[in-house]
Each structure stands twice: as structure tokens, then as C-alpha cells.
Design an enzyme around this catalytic site. Structure first.
Site, PDB file in Angstrom:
ATOM      1  CG  ASN A 191      36.284 -18.247  -7.653  1.00  0.00           C
ATOM      2  OD1 ASN A 191      35.158 -18.506  -7.217  1.00  0.00           O
ATOM      3  ND2 ASN A 191      37.042 -17.309  -7.141  1.00  0.00           N
ATOM      4  CG  HIS A 231      29.693 -11.576  -6.648  1.00  0.00           C
ATOM      5  ND1 HIS A 231      30.202 -10.766  -7.649  1.00  0.00           N
ATOM      6  CD2 HIS A 231      30.730 -12.361  -6.257  1.00  0.00           C
ATOM      7  CE1 HIS A 231      31.477 -11.059  -7.836  1.00  0.00           C
ATOM      8  NE2 HIS A 231      31.828 -12.015  -6.990  1.00  0.00           N
ATOM      9  CG  ASP A 267      33.198 -10.461  -4.167  1.00  0.00           C
ATOM     10  OD1 ASP A 267      33.296 -11.701  -4.265  1.00  0.00           O
ATOM     11  OD2 ASP A 267      34.030  -9.675  -4.645  1.00  0.00           O
ATOM     12  CG  HIS A 298      33.599 -16.209  -4.183  1.00  0.00           C
ATOM     13  ND1 HIS A 298      34.049 -16.548  -5.433  1.00  0.00           N
ATOM     14  CD2 HIS A 298      33.458 -14.852  -4.194  1.00  0.00           C
ATOM     15  CE1 HIS A 298      34.192 -15.457  -6.174  1.00  0.00           C
ATOM     16  NE2 HIS A 298      33.831 -14.408  -5.440  1.00  0.00           N
TER      17      HIS A 298
HETATM   18 ZN   LIG Z   1      35.197 -10.587  -8.724  1.00  0.00          ZN
END
Ligand SMILES: [Zn+2]
Length: 428
Positions: A97, A63, A308, A65
Site C-alpha cells: 500500500n 508484515h 504490522d 509497511h
Molecule cells: Zn492489515
């Protein structure tokens, strides 16, 4: 800058080898020749003394980004994978995203190509569940899988519409894919900016009701029961959510779950100073939730630890707690923070911690379990379990600095990461 060296032959001598897939925990040499594990090396091999150190399969974080394409001022695939390698990771799965989002095969292929060029860390793209992540029309799972996507998520948002989510589960069943949900009912979450509790009240900031996470999870478990699709719960943060997952697993549902390093280490008390670097989604929770997440991770209810990693530029975060974007970085602090939350209080030992960073994430994505065996590609992490170090965000490889752990003293430090021929040592 990362320190990278290239070796044809490397001997790590007398380290503690922890290899969860093979249930191995012993002092041994690990030999790498031409990027693969080997039985012996020539006398000319580079030698690393491993006494007091742990060697294990390379850590995995499912996870992350990476922000590219579209938000290169926060992070690029090159800087994000450099941060991963510095933090001990040889594999990251990145969230869709971006701008454009990873909802089409071309953008997925672009991410894979950039990752190949950077050559720091294996990158596995997670594609969007819905087109534009708008929660309305499903993407084409089979075509995205073909392009290299390893799972599907609209992370950053939960899929709000129950009919859309049911159709996503059905498509996941047909294509044997995993759907990853950011469990958050937007109506219940409202415009909250941190956990709806005493700290929010003191700061006079709008809170997020924990039911926002739990009700979407309950809904999804009902859909999972109906469709039997593989369902992975992103960043579990409440005691009740841990409990729901424990019961779903006992029932035999194909459910897996992850917890973030910051949810293992910090309570919502960390937000008391209104530092935007303690603002993330889901938010930091009270002590009882943190303890439930720790217990769930140790007993296997939660399969893996993730970061994250969510980079934001200093200017974006410097607008006060209420207005700042959600998210903190974590790749370069994950190992030390997790060790501090789980090993130092005596909740578990290194073998379990390493399992939750290796075989745990691999099994969530149905990937081969990483292990150390002659002939296999050598992806490994060398860890100093004892050496204390101080977190200095200025030394991070990440382009962003939004960590809640600046100045923390951590024990448990990645000494180096080997990926094939390339040995990387963190600069910090
Ligand atoms: Zn999330």
C-alpha cells in the site's frame, strides 16, 4: 544512528544456540568467516563473549509497511530496514500500500533496488492482489512473482468482492502463490475506530464489530476449500478467528496465520486514554481475545509473529483518536514485547518464540527454513534474554514514533544482528 561494524571473521563464544529448524538448543560457539558459518576461524577473529546470550537465525517479519515509494515522510526503505536490523530482524516482507502501489513489476523492482542499496536487511515485496488495491481487477501474479514478489495482498483493505477474491484464489492456485488477506468486511466495520466494546462506549467512539474480521475469514475459508489455494490470514485478533483457523487446519486446508506483537500484549483497555498510538486495525481486543491469540500462537494454530509496523508522522497522529490514521510501529520493540507477553507469564520458552519469528514466517512464504550450518550465509541475531531496557522512541531508527510502548520496561533485547559481514547494534 545504527552502530555497524564489518568483520571478516567472528566468533560468538559459548552462547545458547537456538536453531528451531534443526531442533537445536545447546551451548556452543558460532563461527562466521567471510559472511558464512564456518568450522573454525583464525586467532585474529573478532570474539564476542556469548555467555548468558542466545544466538539464533536472524528474525523475520512478514508484515511491515516501509512506506516507500510515496510516503517517505513516514518511513523510507533505508530507515525502515535500519529499524528492522536494530530490532533483530534480517528479513522483512513489505506490504504493497505505497504510492504507487506494488501492483506492477516496475515498482516491485524499485523496492528491491532501494533495499539492495540500503543493505540493512533482506526485503521481500508483497504485491497487490488487485490493480491499485481497488478490489476490482486482478494483478498479474506470474509477472509480479517474476519481478520478485513473494506473496499477494491488498493489506490495509480486505478484498470485499467475493467473485474477485475467488478469482484471486484461482490465480494463486495456478501460479502456486500465497494470498494474504486483511480480513475486514467494510460494511460491518463501518466507520468504527476501535473495538466495539465497553471502552468504545465509555469514550463515545464508534466501535468495530469483531464480526467484520470473522465473516470475511469464514467466506475466504469456503473459497480456500474450493480452490485449495495457499491462504494466509494477516493479523488475527479475535478468539473466534483463532478457532476458525484451528478447525481449518485440522480439516487440512492450506491455511496459515500471523498475530501482531501488540495484539499479544495489549487489550482495548489501552485505548481508555484515547491515545492515537493505541489505534490500529484490526483494533486492540478484550482480554479473552488476547489470551486466545497467545494460546493459538503457542499451540501452532498461528504460525508466526509479525509487527504490522505502520509508521505515521507525529503530525498525522496528533489529531485526536477518531481522526488519526490506524497503525503503530513495532520493529524495534517486537522481541521485547513478545517475550513479555509469552515468556514472562510462563506460556512458552525461547525456542518456541524464536521459531515463530524464524521458521514460522519462512514456511508461510515457502522459503528455505533459516538455520545455522557450515557454508550457509550467516544471518543471525544475538539476544540478551534477561537485560531490562526502557523503550525510548527518540532513539528509534524508524522515522516515526507512533508506538504504544513508549516508557515500557522490557526484557529480551537484540544485542546485535549479523547479516553476512555486517554487524549492527541498536543505538537504544
Ligand atoms: Zn492489515
Amino acid at each position: 544512528m545504527l552502530h555497524t561494524e564489518s568483520h571478516n571473521a567472528l566468533v560468538i563464544r559459548a552462547a545458547r544456540v537456538i536453531d528451531p529448524a534443526l531442533q537445536r538448543d545447546e551451548i556452543a560457539d558460532v563461527i562466521v568467516v567471510d559472511g558464512r558459518y564456518a568450522e573454525r576461524a583464525s586467532a585474529a577473529a573478532h570474539v564476542l563473549e556469548g555467555q548468558g546470550l542466545i544466538v539464533c537465525p536472524g528474525l523475520m517479519d512478514i508484515h511491515v509497511h516501509l512506506r516507500e515509494p510515496g510516503f517517505e515522510h513516514k518511513e523510507t526503505i533505508e530507515s525502515g530496514t535500519a529499524a528492522a536490523a536494530a530490532g533483530g530482524f534480517t528479513f522483512v516482507a513489505c506490504m504493497p500500500n505505497t504510492k504507487p502501489p506494488l501492483d506492477n513489476p516496475k515498482t516491485v523492482a524499485l523496492v528491491l533496488e532501494k533495499a539492495r542499496q540500503a543493505d540493512r536487511c533482506t526485503v521481500a515485496p508483497i504485491a497487490a492482489i488487485t490493480r491499485g488495491r481497488r478490489g476490482v481487477d486482478l494483478t498479474h501474479f506470474a509477472a509480479l512473482r517474476e519481478a520478485g514478489a513473494v506473496a499477494f495482498s491488498d493489506d490495509g483493505d480486505g478484498v470485499q468482492d467475493t467473485a474477485v477474491m475467488r478469482a484471486a484464489f484461482q490465480q494463486a492456485t495456478r501460479t502456486e502463490s500465497t494470498v494474504i488477506q486483511h480480513c475486514q468486511d467494510n460494511q460491518l466495520a463501518g466507520k468504527g475506530v476501535l473495538h466495539g466494546g465497553l471502552v468504545a462506549a465509555k469514550l463515545k467512539l464508534r466501535g468495530i464489530d469483531p464480526a467484520a474480521e470473522e465473516t470475511m475469514l469464514e467466506r475466504d475459508l469456503a473459497l480456500c476449500r474450493e480452490t485449495r489455494a495457499r491462504y494466509h490470514v494477516a493479523h488475527v485478533s479475535t478468539a473466534r478467528a483463532v478457532d476458525l483457523i484451528r478447525k481449518a487446519k485440522a480439516e487440512g486446508l492450506p491455511v496459515t496465520a500471523e498475530v501482531c506483537t501488540h495484539h499479544l500484549a495489549l487489550t482495548d483497555e489501552a485505548c481508555a486514554g484515547a491515545d492515537p498510538n493505541t489505534k490500529m486495525n484490526p483494533p486492540l481486543r478484550p482480554r479473552a481475545d488476547v489470551e486466545a491469540c497467545r494460546r493459538g500462537l503457542v499451540d501452532g494454530t498461528i504460525d508466526c509473529i509479525v509487527t504490522d509496523h505502520a509508521p505515521h508522522s507525529p503530525a498525522e497522529k496528533a489529531v485526536g483518536f477518531a481522526a488519526a490514521p490506524f497503525g503503530v510501529i513495532g520493529l524495534e520493540t517486537a522481541l521485547g514485547v513478545a517475550a513479555g507477553a509469552l515468556i514472562q507469564p510462563g506460556l512458552t520458552g525461547w525456542p518456541t518464540l524464536i521459531a515463530r519469528f524464524t521458521v514460522g514466517p519462512a514456511s508461510v512464504l515457502h522459503l528455505p527454513l533459516p538455520h545455522i550450518a557450515t557454508g550457509q550465509p550467516a544471518n543471525l541475531t544475538l539476544i540478551n534474554p534477561a537485560a531490562p531496557w526502557t523503550v525510548d522512541p527518540l532513539l528509534f531508527e524508524s522515522r516515526s514514533r507512533n508506538t504504544p510502548f513508549a516508557g515500557w520496561r522490557l526484557a529480551g533485547r537484540p544485542v546485535c544482528t549479523l547479516r553476512g559481514h555486517r554487524l549492527t547494534r541498536p543505538a537504544w
